[in-house]
Design a protein around this motif. Structure first.
Motif: not given
Lengths: 344, 206
Positions: A136-139, A149-151, A253-261
């Motif tokens: 997020l510092d750059c994107h 959808y970095f945010e 919207s985002a392709l890859v899930a980042h909420k690892v359970l």
């Protein structure tokens, strides 16, 4: 008297079995990737298409860094003793130029992210304390990369077990090495390679106890044992990504899930993937499914990918044909029955 | 009348047929349940369907071996041999009977005898189902049970997809056969006569 010609059907079965054996025996391709093979392949550095590094704008400047950090040893002049010294480069500090120049950040200068002071040797000790940028510092707020959808990814990550359990120790770089990371699912037509690439990210820590220990005091996990319940385990582990069952998407919207359970919340319901509305179509097969739909071919529609997901791999044309045939047979039987009753 | 009853189905055939019918029904129900699996509703749970389908498929193969070997070494095998000469004419005659003759009260053109248990249409369709589609379904089924054995590419397309396609289409044809077979069994001396025959072994002539 003319001799009767019989068709002996037993031969048909024998021919069918022989034909299958011949087709199956003469296949020399690799077949589905095995779990261990997948690990090994995923860890192999990708090859550069060309050895001409001049195509990369900052290669000349970066080469100064790679002279030492691009290999397992480096040589420097000890001015105090007036002699050349060979020194081992620590694994954590090695960046392979081959991997860097096929990664997303290949056009960067090393000093775009690292301090300019690194151009001096020996490097000042204090430089180790420098701030390491995260995605997020750059994107953040960057329209060029809005489609990633970095945010939203960050919101998912903040809610993930990785973030909640390890707080600031766990940054983007734990999974996405900025020197080697490259987009895969959107660009690679070979889904198997995407699976291997993505799973290697997880396995780098979850099956490498030295890295795993950096973040936790837990006992060494045995992934094969903890996935014992999974039918056809080897095939599942080589055919889907870990995140398919172990992560949740908060939006489409985002392709890859980042909420690892947490482990207890991992998917165990077969129908999440094996059904008419499979989760896989929203993630792993998202890009391939879109590409195939636009081609609108009959057979192509069935062969969406190299994988068959029972309950999810369907073909609309075949479904309609089968329904029509079924209705036709039932109608025919009904008509025949009614006539039989009337004419009795 | 006693002379109208023919002992056509020995005990091994009846047992094989009974087991085959039950297994086919189980395989169709679990197969349809997997193929048309939906997120919320299920005919049979997906994981249960997979387990039952696999076991039933294995037993079906063993049962098929009994049928295959039995037909090789007993008189029953002759019922599945197709005489090429006049085949087309016989098929048409039988089809005409089912389409028109039966409604006019005509007698069956090929009366059932010990030598001819099946009429030409039965013989033809039984051969196709039992010697073509059932073998395709269990060969492809075994391959899908061990998918790592399937060649990655067959004839330029995914081996896995092709095997799956063969399995599903054959299964679909067998399901159709089963529906038609059950209906045609009601065409006997009485609607229930043929069902009684496959239980007690004796055929009642029209």
């Amino acid at each position: 008297m003319m001799r009767e010609i019989y068709i002996r059907p037993s031969w048909l079965v024998i021919v069918l079995i022989l034909l299958t054996i011949i087709i199956f025996a003469f296949d020399y391709s690799a077949g589905p990737l095995k779990y261990e093979d997948a690990r090994q392949k995923g860890q192999t550095a990708p090859e550069l298409q060309t050895t001409d590094l001049s195509q990369f704008p900052n290669s000349e400047e970066n080469d100064k860094c790679f002279q030492c950090h691009g290999q397992s040893k480096y040589t420097y002049e000890n001015t105090e003793q007036g002699r050349m010294v060979n020194q081992r480069m620590y694994n954590e500090l090695i960046v392979s130029p081959n991997e860097f120049y096929v990664s997303n950040h290949r056009s960067f200068r090393c000093t775009d992210c690292h301090s300019e002071e690194y151009q001096n040797f020996p490097h000042e000790g204090i430089l180790r304390m420098e701030y390491k940028y995260t995605c997020l510092d750059c994107h953040e707020g960057d329209d060029t990369y809005a489609h990633f959808y970095f945010e939203e990814l960050d919101v998912e990550f903040q809610e993930s077990v990785h973030s909640e359990k390890h707080s600031d120790d766990f940054t983007c770089w734990m999974c996405h090495n900025p020197h080697t990371y490259k987009i895969n699912a959107r660009t690679n037509e070979n889904i198997r390679e995407t699976i291997v690439y993505d799973n290697t990210i997880c396995l780098d820590c979850h099956s490498d106890f030295r890295r795993f220990q950096l973040l936790t005091d837990r006992e060494r996990p045995n992934l094969i044992k903890s996935h014992d319940w999974l039918p056809n385990q080897e095939l599942h582990l080589a055919s889907v990504r870990c995140i398919e069952c172990h992560a949740e998407k908060l939006s489409d919207s985002a392709l890859v899930a980042h909420k690892v359970l947490p482990k207890s919340m991992a998917v165990r319901n077969c129908k999440e993937c094996h059904s008419s509305n499979p989760e896989l179509l929203a993630s792993l097969y998202k890009y391939e499914a879109q590409a195939v739909r636009s081609k609108d071919g009959f057979f192509r529609g069935i062969t969406t990918s190299d994988s068959v997901v029972i309950g999810a791999s369907r073909n609309q044309t075949l479904n309609i044909i089968s329904l029509l045939l079924f209705a036709g047979v039932i109608a025919g039987i009904a008509f025949h029955s009614v006539l039989r009753i009337i004419k009795k | 009348m006693a002379q109208e009853k023919l002992y056509l189905y020995p005990i091994w055939i009846r047992l094989w047929h009974f087991l085959n019918a039950i297994l086919c029904l189980i395989l169709i129900i679990t197969g349809v349940s997997m193929q048309f699996s939906a997120p919320s509703i299920a005919l049979v749970n997906f994981d249960t369907s997979v387990a039952i389908h696999n076991i039933a498929g294995i037993v079906l193969t063993i049962n098929y071996l009994i049928f295959f070997i039995g037909n090789l070494f007993t008189f029953n095998g002759a019922q599945y041999q197709i005489v090429y000469r006049g085949l087309y004419k016989r098929l048409i005659t039988q089809a005409m009977y089912y389409t028109f003759g039966i409604f006019k009260g005509e007698s069956p053109p090929f009366p059932i005898s010990r030598e001819n248990k099946f009429n030409p249409l039965q013989r033809f369709s039984y051969v196709f189902v039992m010697y073509l589609f059932v073998p395709i379904v269990f060969i492809s089924g075994w391959a899908l049970l061990y998918p790592q054995t399937i060649p990655t590419t067959i004839l330029g397309t995914s081996g896995l997809h092709l095997t799956d396609l063969f399995h599903i289409i054959s299964g679909f044809i067998i399901s159709f056969f089963m529906i038609v077979h059950i209906y045609f069994c009601t065409i006997g001396k009485h609607p229930g006569s043929n069902f009684k025959s496959i239980i007690n072994g004796y055929h009642e002539a029209h």
